[in-house]
Write an enzyme that holds these catalytic residues in place. Sequence first.
Site, PDB file in Angstrom:
ATOM      1  N   VAL A 176       0.726  -1.264  -0.173  1.00  8.05           N
ATOM      2  CA  VAL A 176       0.212   0.356   0.351  1.00  8.05           C
ATOM      3  C   VAL A 176       1.080   0.825  -0.005  1.00  8.05           C
ATOM      4  CG1 VAL A 176      -1.572   1.211   1.299  1.00  8.05           C
ATOM      5  CG2 VAL A 176      -1.758  -1.224   0.890  1.00  8.05           C
ATOM      6  N   PRO A 177       0.983   1.983  -1.161  1.00  4.65           N
ATOM      7  CA  PRO A 177       1.721   3.666  -1.153  1.00  4.65           C
ATOM      8  C   PRO A 177       0.870   3.844   0.090  1.00  4.65           C
ATOM      9  CG  PRO A 177       0.106   3.065  -2.735  1.00  4.65           C
ATOM     10  CD  PRO A 177      -0.138   2.239  -2.271  1.00  4.65           C
ATOM     11  N   CYS A 178       1.236   3.861   0.751  1.00  2.00           N
ATOM     12  CA  CYS A 178       0.943   4.591   2.255  1.00  2.00           C
ATOM     13  C   CYS A 178       1.516   6.249   1.874  1.00  2.00           C
ATOM     14  CB  CYS A 178       1.209   4.486   3.207  1.00  2.00           C
ATOM     15  SG  CYS A 178       2.050   3.239   3.601  1.00  2.00           S
ATOM     16  N   HIS A 179       2.229   6.268   1.369  1.00  2.00           N
ATOM     17  CA  HIS A 179       3.633   7.888   1.349  1.00  2.00           C
ATOM     18  C   HIS A 179       2.331   8.171  -0.013  1.00  2.00           C
ATOM     19  CE1 HIS A 179       4.434   4.972  -2.614  1.00  2.00           C
ATOM     20  NE2 HIS A 179       4.148   6.115  -3.106  1.00  2.00           N
TER      21      HIS A 179
END
Length: 109
Positions: free
Chosen positions: A54-57
């Site tokens: 998951v690209p939480c950034h």
Amino acid sequence: MKKVTDFQAKVYEALKLIPEGRVTTYKLLGKFIDCKSSQAIGQALKKNPFAPDVPCHRVIKTDLSIGGFYGEVTGEKITDKLKILSKEGVIFEDGFLADEKQLIDLAKR
DNA sequence: CATACCGTCCAAT
DNA sequence: ATTGGACGGTATG
């Protein structure tokens, strides 16, 4: 074991909906998944049971600031994310989104 | 089941 | 602008 609840599953989906070079805020994300709390999202992202899938950034605060990803507002990991984001097309300035136009409204678009 | 903790948002000053 | 409180969900005992 991925103990993801319905709530976290929605967050995961929403994150995947974000196109490259686009960012979202906890609140917008929460609104999309019908979550009235961005707080839980931030915490769930920090724990990120599905990391780094998951690209939480790509999720920032309502201030357009990074807000801190893994519990740190200023760290080497944060700088690394900024580097990745800028590569994607999202420019962050001093930890803040340089172009708010990069914000994507999952609930709108 | 209850409590504590986490991190962000909103509101008040 | 700054500080504090509130909110929601998770994790743990």
